[in-house]
Design a protein around this motif. Structure first.
Motif, PDB file in Angstrom:
ATOM      1  N   VAL A 173      10.157  35.275 110.403  1.00  0.00           N
ATOM      2  CA  VAL A 173      10.505  34.585 109.155  1.00  0.00           C
ATOM      3  C   VAL A 173      11.687  33.646 109.367  1.00  0.00           C
ATOM      4  N   ALA A 174      12.684  34.092 110.124  1.00  0.00           N
ATOM      5  CA  ALA A 174      13.867  33.261 110.387  1.00  0.00           C
ATOM      6  C   ALA A 174      13.495  31.973 111.104  1.00  0.00           C
ATOM      7  N   LEU A 175      12.420  32.014 111.890  1.00  0.00           N
ATOM      8  CA  LEU A 175      11.966  30.829 112.622  1.00  0.00           C
ATOM      9  C   LEU A 175      10.801  30.134 111.905  1.00  0.00           C
ATOM     10  N   GLU A 176      10.742  30.341 110.573  1.00  0.00           N
ATOM     11  CA  GLU A 176       9.832  29.635 109.677  1.00  0.00           C
ATOM     12  C   GLU A 176       8.378  30.079 109.799  1.00  0.00           C
ATOM     13  N   GLY A 177       8.172  31.303 110.256  1.00  0.00           N
ATOM     14  CA  GLY A 177       6.839  31.876 110.253  1.00  0.00           C
ATOM     15  C   GLY A 177       6.593  32.640 108.966  1.00  0.00           C
ATOM     16  N   SER A 178       5.424  33.278 108.863  1.00  0.00           N
ATOM     17  CA  SER A 178       5.083  34.050 107.667  1.00  0.00           C
ATOM     18  C   SER A 178       4.568  35.431 108.065  1.00  0.00           C
ATOM     19  N   LEU A 179       4.344  36.274 107.044  1.00  0.00           N
ATOM     20  CA  LEU A 179       3.914  37.651 107.275  1.00  0.00           C
ATOM     21  C   LEU A 179       2.675  37.979 106.449  1.00  0.00           C
ATOM     22  N   TYR A 180       1.887  38.914 106.958  1.00  0.00           N
ATOM     23  CA  TYR A 180       0.936  39.613 106.106  1.00  0.00           C
ATOM     24  C   TYR A 180       1.758  40.641 105.331  1.00  0.00           C
ATOM     25  N   GLN A 181       1.763  40.514 104.020  1.00  0.00           N
ATOM     26  CA  GLN A 181       2.565  41.435 103.210  1.00  0.00           C
ATOM     27  C   GLN A 181       2.010  42.845 103.249  1.00  0.00           C
ATOM     28  N   ASP A 182       0.702  42.965 103.455  1.00  0.00           N
ATOM     29  CA  ASP A 182       0.066  44.275 103.560  1.00  0.00           C
ATOM     30  C   ASP A 182      -1.209  44.112 104.375  1.00  0.00           C
ATOM     31  N   ILE A 183      -1.185  44.555 105.619  1.00  0.00           N
ATOM     32  CA  ILE A 183      -2.311  44.318 106.518  1.00  0.00           C
ATOM     33  C   ILE A 183      -3.589  44.998 106.030  1.00  0.00           C
ATOM     34  N   TYR A 184      -3.461  46.122 105.337  1.00  0.00           N
ATOM     35  CA  TYR A 184      -4.648  46.870 104.923  1.00  0.00           C
ATOM     36  C   TYR A 184      -5.458  46.111 103.868  1.00  0.00           C
ATOM     37  N   SER A 185      -4.778  45.370 103.009  1.00  0.00           N
ATOM     38  CA  SER A 185      -5.491  44.620 101.973  1.00  0.00           C
ATOM     39  C   SER A 185      -5.736  43.166 102.362  1.00  0.00           C
ATOM     40  N   GLN A 186      -5.024  42.675 103.365  1.00  0.00           N
ATOM     41  CA  GLN A 186      -5.114  41.244 103.685  1.00  0.00           C
ATOM     42  C   GLN A 186      -5.802  40.936 105.009  1.00  0.00           C
ATOM     43  N   VAL A 187      -5.985  41.930 105.871  1.00  0.00           N
ATOM     44  CA  VAL A 187      -6.614  41.691 107.173  1.00  0.00           C
ATOM     45  C   VAL A 187      -7.872  42.548 107.284  1.00  0.00           C
ATOM     46  N   PRO A 188      -9.049  41.944 107.196  1.00  0.00           N
ATOM     47  CA  PRO A 188     -10.303  42.711 107.286  1.00  0.00           C
ATOM     48  C   PRO A 188     -10.405  43.472 108.617  1.00  0.00           C
ATOM     49  N   GLY A 189     -10.873  44.698 108.550  1.00  0.00           N
ATOM     50  CA  GLY A 189     -11.094  45.482 109.761  1.00  0.00           C
ATOM     51  C   GLY A 189      -9.856  46.125 110.344  1.00  0.00           C
ATOM     52  N   THR A 190      -8.760  46.125 109.575  1.00  0.00           N
ATOM     53  CA  THR A 190      -7.522  46.718 110.080  1.00  0.00           C
ATOM     54  C   THR A 190      -7.693  48.224 110.308  1.00  0.00           C
ATOM     55  N   LEU A 191      -7.231  48.695 111.461  1.00  0.00           N
ATOM     56  CA  LEU A 191      -7.251  50.117 111.781  1.00  0.00           C
ATOM     57  C   LEU A 191      -5.960  50.773 111.298  1.00  0.00           C
ATOM     58  N   GLY A 192      -5.718  52.009 111.702  1.00  0.00           N
ATOM     59  CA  GLY A 192      -4.511  52.707 111.264  1.00  0.00           C
ATOM     60  C   GLY A 192      -3.244  52.181 111.925  1.00  0.00           C
ATOM     61  N   HIS A 193      -2.204  51.972 111.122  1.00  0.00           N
ATOM     62  CA  HIS A 193      -0.901  51.534 111.645  1.00  0.00           C
ATOM     63  C   HIS A 193       0.265  52.309 111.035  1.00  0.00           C
ATOM     64  N   TYR A 194      -0.029  53.213 110.091  1.00  0.00           N
ATOM     65  CA  TYR A 194       1.064  53.952 109.455  1.00  0.00           C
ATOM     66  C   TYR A 194       0.592  55.382 109.147  1.00  0.00           C
ATOM     67  N   PRO A 195       0.571  56.253 110.171  1.00  0.00           N
ATOM     68  CA  PRO A 195       0.090  57.618 109.970  1.00  0.00           C
ATOM     69  C   PRO A 195       1.074  58.448 109.141  1.00  0.00           C
ATOM     70  N   GLU A 196       0.541  59.340 108.340  1.00  0.00           N
ATOM     71  CA  GLU A 196       1.383  60.263 107.583  1.00  0.00           C
ATOM     72  C   GLU A 196       1.489  61.595 108.327  1.00  0.00           C
ATOM     73  N   HIS A 197       2.597  62.264 108.127  1.00  0.00           N
ATOM     74  CA  HIS A 197       2.805  63.602 108.690  1.00  0.00           C
ATOM     75  C   HIS A 197       2.649  63.601 110.215  1.00  0.00           C
ATOM     76  N   THR A 198       3.150  62.553 110.856  1.00  0.00           N
ATOM     77  CA  THR A 198       3.070  62.415 112.310  1.00  0.00           C
ATOM     78  C   THR A 198       4.461  62.172 112.869  1.00  0.00           C
TER      79      THR A 198
END
Length: 243
Positions: free
Chosen positions: A115-140
């Motif tokens: 962001v500091a270098l004028e790029g952007s982010l996916y605010q939420d990969i699960y809703s914005q990137v089709p086919g996203t796998l797990g990236h935030y496991p619970e109880h791990t």
């Protein structure tokens, strides 16, 4: 003399504490650096004195970055934000980048760099990137391997690990979308999420999306990242002394 490594902090919900996980400072110290926490100072935007004091700076994990810093409105899946922290870290980055101070970003840190270098982010990969796998496991546990990361050859990250595929932990729901200026993506998860970036310029600027600081004691291979960062900071310190 050990290089001094500045470590960014986060505000507690009550705003009474400006603190950071001990895993970051332990990993820096184990790699030969001298970690120093940089507090969030209210209404301060000029951190030149802190940057003049350190030989390298580590941008740590934590809150989501407010999307208006990259020209977007929030999606409903956005988590906690702190514009105070955003402004503090963006100011630190600007000062460090202008002086060519070695920079290492972890999780939120890679996103802050982008962001500091004028790029952007996916605010939420699960809703914005089709086919996203797990990236935030619970109880791990934070030092458990979770998913694989593919590393491009002829990159600094490949030089550090010496292999094209590693397994990492993972605790994020945002990621790099459009790359910032003078950045190149150097590693991806198998679903195409950017897992690391480096600078295209002659400087040490490295960001990773996972949390290596949580892995260094159980999986010493991840200490290599901190060794490389600390060595770059030591070289910076020696250049500054010789000037």
């Amino acid at each position: 003399m050990k290089p001094i490594i500045g470590v960014t902090t986060f505000l507690s919900e009550s705003s009474k504490y400006s603190s950071v996980s001990k895993n970051y400072t332990d990993s820096i110290y184990a790699a030969g650096g001298l970690p120093v926490n940089i507090p969030i100072v209210a209404n301060e935007t000029n951190y030149e004195d802190y940057i003049d004091m350190v030989d390298g700076i580590l941008f740590t994990g934590g809150n989501d970055i407010a999307p208006y810093f990259y020209g977007e409105n929030p999606v409903k899946e956005l988590h906690s934000m702190s514009s105070i922290r955003d402004e503090y870290e963006l100011s630190l980055f600007k000062n460090a980048y202008e002086k060519n101070v070695p920079i290492f970003g972890i999780c939120r840190g890679i996103q802050l760099i982008n962001v500091a270098l004028e790029g952007s982010l996916y605010q939420d990969i699960y809703s914005q990137v089709p086919g996203t796998l797990g990236h935030y496991p619970e109880h791990t546990a934070s030092d458990e391997f979770y998913h694989s990361v593919q590393i491009k050859k002829d990159t600094q990250l490949y030089e550090i690990f010496g292999t094209e595929r590693i397994f990492t932990n993972s605790f994020h729901h945002q990621s790099v979308k459009a790359l910032g200026k003078n950045l190149v993506a150097t590693a991806y998860s198998e679903d195409g999420i950017v897992e690391a970036v480096e600078s295209t310029e002659d400087r040490f600027l490295l960001g990773v999306q996972w949390h290596p600081e949580c892995m260094t004691k159980r999986h010493p291979m991840f200490l290599k990242l901190f060794h490389q960062f600390v060595q770059a900071s030591l070289a910076y310190k020696q250049r500054e002394v010789s000037v």
